[in-house]
Design a protein around this motif. Sequence first.
Motif, PDB file in Angstrom:
ATOM      1  N   GLY A 133       0.697  -1.113  -0.185  1.00 32.75           N
ATOM      2  CA  GLY A 133       0.021   0.000  -0.523  1.00 32.75           C
ATOM      3  C   GLY A 133       0.916   1.233  -0.282  1.00 32.75           C
ATOM      4  N   PHE A 134       2.078   1.159   0.937  1.00 30.56           N
ATOM      5  CA  PHE A 134       3.038   2.399   0.950  1.00 30.56           C
ATOM      6  C   PHE A 134       3.412   2.575  -0.302  1.00 30.56           C
ATOM      7  CE2 PHE A 134       7.280   4.176   1.538  1.00 30.56           C
ATOM      8  CZ  PHE A 134       6.667   5.375   2.458  1.00 30.56           C
ATOM      9  N   ILE A 135       4.517   1.290  -1.459  1.00 30.22           N
ATOM     10  CA  ILE A 135       4.437   1.446  -2.475  1.00 30.22           C
ATOM     11  C   ILE A 135       3.364   2.239  -3.410  1.00 30.22           C
ATOM     12  CG2 ILE A 135       5.543   0.460  -4.173  1.00 30.22           C
ATOM     13  CD1 ILE A 135       6.914  -1.232  -2.202  1.00 30.22           C
ATOM     14  N   VAL A 136       2.414   1.508  -4.041  1.00 26.78           N
ATOM     15  CA  VAL A 136       1.536   2.118  -4.260  1.00 26.78           C
ATOM     16  C   VAL A 136       1.328   3.667  -4.288  1.00 26.78           C
ATOM     17  CG1 VAL A 136      -1.096   1.302  -5.093  1.00 26.78           C
ATOM     18  CG2 VAL A 136       0.393   0.322  -4.955  1.00 26.78           C
ATOM     19  N   TYR A 137       1.156   3.517  -2.895  1.00 23.59           N
ATOM     20  CA  TYR A 137       0.487   5.447  -2.650  1.00 23.59           C
ATOM     21  C   TYR A 137       1.670   6.484  -3.427  1.00 23.59           C
ATOM     22  CZ  TYR A 137       0.208   9.307  -0.179  1.00 23.59           C
ATOM     23  OH  TYR A 137       0.414  10.766   0.564  1.00 23.59           O
ATOM     24  N   VAL A 138       3.079   5.761  -2.793  1.00 24.66           N
ATOM     25  CA  VAL A 138       3.855   6.855  -3.304  1.00 24.66           C
ATOM     26  C   VAL A 138       3.533   7.120  -5.216  1.00 24.66           C
ATOM     27  CG1 VAL A 138       6.553   6.448  -3.585  1.00 24.66           C
ATOM     28  CG2 VAL A 138       5.928   6.400  -1.929  1.00 24.66           C
ATOM     29  N   LEU A 139       3.552   5.992  -5.509  1.00 26.02           N
ATOM     30  CA  LEU A 139       3.684   5.692  -7.236  1.00 26.02           C
ATOM     31  C   LEU A 139       2.397   6.659  -7.936  1.00 26.02           C
ATOM     32  CD1 LEU A 139       4.361   2.134  -7.738  1.00 26.02           C
ATOM     33  CD2 LEU A 139       5.603   3.716  -8.311  1.00 26.02           C
ATOM     34  N   ASN A 140       1.685   6.844  -6.645  1.00 17.74           N
ATOM     35  CA  ASN A 140       0.494   6.903  -7.253  1.00 17.74           C
ATOM     36  C   ASN A 140       1.163   8.862  -6.957  1.00 17.74           C
ATOM     37  OD1 ASN A 140      -1.459   5.801  -8.609  1.00 17.74           O
ATOM     38  ND2 ASN A 140      -2.671   5.136  -6.495  1.00 17.74           N
ATOM     39  N   THR A 141       1.177   8.900  -6.042  1.00 22.77           N
ATOM     40  CA  THR A 141       1.360  10.469  -5.399  1.00 22.77           C
ATOM     41  C   THR A 141       2.431  11.536  -6.583  1.00 22.77           C
ATOM     42  OG1 THR A 141       0.548  10.159  -2.776  1.00 22.77           O
ATOM     43  CG2 THR A 141       2.694  12.171  -4.046  1.00 22.77           C
ATOM     44  N   VAL A 142       3.031  10.445  -7.090  1.00 21.33           N
ATOM     45  CA  VAL A 142       4.385  11.577  -8.425  1.00 21.33           C
ATOM     46  C   VAL A 142       3.522  11.461  -9.417  1.00 21.33           C
ATOM     47  CG1 VAL A 142       5.999  10.345  -9.707  1.00 21.33           C
ATOM     48  CG2 VAL A 142       7.022  10.113  -6.686  1.00 21.33           C
ATOM     49  N   LEU A 143       3.049  10.606  -9.492  1.00 22.35           N
ATOM     50  CA  LEU A 143       1.712  10.402 -11.501  1.00 22.35           C
ATOM     51  C   LEU A 143       0.986  11.901 -10.583  1.00 22.35           C
ATOM     52  CD1 LEU A 143       1.287   7.001 -11.778  1.00 22.35           C
ATOM     53  CD2 LEU A 143       2.968   8.647 -13.056  1.00 22.35           C
ATOM     54  N   GLN A 144       0.082  12.073  -9.712  1.00 15.97           N
ATOM     55  CA  GLN A 144      -0.655  12.753  -9.264  1.00 15.97           C
ATOM     56  C   GLN A 144       0.193  14.512  -9.513  1.00 15.97           C
ATOM     57  OE1 GLN A 144      -2.742  12.193  -5.741  1.00 15.97           O
ATOM     58  NE2 GLN A 144      -3.069   9.855  -6.139  1.00 15.97           N
ATOM     59  N   MET A 145       1.668  14.424  -9.353  1.00 17.02           N
ATOM     60  CA  MET A 145       2.477  15.390  -9.078  1.00 17.02           C
ATOM     61  C   MET A 145       2.642  15.849 -10.441  1.00 17.02           C
ATOM     62  SD  MET A 145       4.323  15.402  -5.670  1.00 17.02           S
ATOM     63  CE  MET A 145       4.930  16.636  -5.787  1.00 17.02           C
ATOM     64  N   LEU A 146       3.072  15.166 -11.515  1.00 22.30           N
ATOM     65  CA  LEU A 146       2.717  15.014 -12.821  1.00 22.30           C
ATOM     66  C   LEU A 146       1.576  15.693 -13.450  1.00 22.30           C
ATOM     67  CD1 LEU A 146       5.758  12.536 -13.016  1.00 22.30           C
ATOM     68  CD2 LEU A 146       5.953  14.868 -13.370  1.00 22.30           C
ATOM     69  N   THR A 147       0.592  15.088 -12.993  1.00 19.24           N
ATOM     70  CA  THR A 147      -0.740  15.033 -13.874  1.00 19.24           C
ATOM     71  C   THR A 147      -0.815  16.656 -13.552  1.00 19.24           C
ATOM     72  OG1 THR A 147      -1.239  13.241 -13.477  1.00 19.24           O
ATOM     73  CG2 THR A 147      -3.049  14.122 -14.624  1.00 19.24           C
ATOM     74  N   MET A 148      -1.315  16.962 -12.583  1.00 18.08           N
ATOM     75  CA  MET A 148      -1.771  18.447 -12.057  1.00 18.08           C
ATOM     76  C   MET A 148      -1.050  19.679 -13.183  1.00 18.08           C
ATOM     77  SD  MET A 148      -2.103  20.627  -8.060  1.00 18.08           S
ATOM     78  CE  MET A 148      -2.655  18.697  -7.849  1.00 18.08           C
ATOM     79  N   PRO A 149       0.308  20.080 -13.045  1.00 20.27           N
ATOM     80  CA  PRO A 149       0.349  21.226 -14.001  1.00 20.27           C
ATOM     81  C   PRO A 149      -0.808  21.076 -15.473  1.00 20.27           C
ATOM     82  CG  PRO A 149       2.009  19.871 -13.404  1.00 20.27           C
ATOM     83  CD  PRO A 149       1.497  19.268 -12.757  1.00 20.27           C
ATOM     84  N   LEU A 150      -1.413  19.386 -15.837  1.00 22.62           N
ATOM     85  CA  LEU A 150      -1.655  19.415 -16.873  1.00 22.62           C
ATOM     86  C   LEU A 150      -3.401  19.926 -16.723  1.00 22.62           C
ATOM     87  CD1 LEU A 150      -0.785  16.518 -18.461  1.00 22.62           C
ATOM     88  CD2 LEU A 150       0.118  18.263 -19.181  1.00 22.62           C
ATOM     89  N   PHE A 151      -3.483  20.303 -15.817  1.00 15.85           N
ATOM     90  CA  PHE A 151      -4.972  21.307 -15.435  1.00 15.85           C
ATOM     91  C   PHE A 151      -5.248  22.405 -14.474  1.00 15.85           C
ATOM     92  CE2 PHE A 151      -5.347  16.475 -16.086  1.00 15.85           C
ATOM     93  CZ  PHE A 151      -6.847  16.272 -16.724  1.00 15.85           C
ATOM     94  N   ALA A 152      -3.918  22.807 -13.905  1.00 19.92           N
ATOM     95  CA  ALA A 152      -3.910  23.865 -13.219  1.00 19.92           C
ATOM     96  C   ALA A 152      -4.261  25.031 -13.605  1.00 19.92           C
ATOM     97  CB  ALA A 152      -2.670  24.088 -12.509  1.00 19.92           C
ATOM     98  N   SER A 153      -4.668  24.795 -14.613  1.00 16.62           N
ATOM     99  CA  SER A 153      -4.417  26.579 -15.484  1.00 16.62           C
ATOM    100  C   SER A 153      -5.806  27.133 -15.780  1.00 16.62           C
ATOM    101  CB  SER A 153      -3.818  27.237 -16.910  1.00 16.62           C
ATOM    102  OG  SER A 153      -4.112  25.641 -17.603  1.00 16.62           O
TER     103      SER A 153
END
Length: 258
Positions: A133-153
């Motif tokens: 669960g911790f490993i998957v959480y870290v992977l998801n967090t990284v991908l979410q951070m990479l995806t957020m700039p695409l929607f921030a504006s």
Amino acid sequence: MDWFYAINNNRQGPVNPETLARLVSDGTITAETLVWRQGMAKWEPYGEVAAAEGLDVPGQGVDPDSAICAVDGKRYPKREMVEYEGRWISAGNRDVFFQRLREGVPLDTGSIVPGPYGYANFGRRFVAKLLDGFIVYVLNTVLQMLTMPLFASSFMRDPEAIFTYSIIIQLIGIVVGLSYGILFIRKFDATPGKLALGLKVLRANGDKLSIGRIIGRYFSEWLSGLILAIGYLMAAWDDEQRTLHDRICDTRVIKARA
């Protein structure tokens, strides 16, 4: 009922009771050899099993006028048994044997295999799940951070963008979880968390999980969690340490090391 035995920690079998007796007689199976059959909670030394169940003891002579029962593997005098196509059946097991024949049940089929070290208990599985669960959480967090700039504006101009972003985040989580399971279970029979705890997840007959079964098991875990995690807690009292998703997908989690 068929038996499995371990030589140098390598599983052998299944063998029927008559074959087991021959292996004991010729010294292949000794008192220290680990054996298992369906219904046993874990693998045990043959000497202990033989003493408890009345099986042949290594090095002990046997009555030539006796035979091994094809149903329970115990030795009985032949005068108290019946022979059928070269197999001996004790009087007490005769009805069971012929009932199986009438039902067309194979008499020499494999059984569920927990491995030389038995099934994984609830505590060990719980820790492995936490690590995964911790490993998957870290992977998801990284991908979410990479995806957020695409929607921030878009968040300020279009409120619906937040809804769209949340859907994408959910889809990313599913893709990560499925990819994580498929990649590791197909290659190693275990996720990193299970590998760290010395566990493997296999079919009931010892086979590897197919991609389809891994996917099915992933979504079945949702059900285990939705019912107040009772589906997970079932492993604490199940006789084969199974969770609800293990039951649904016909899988077992075994210990690959002590």
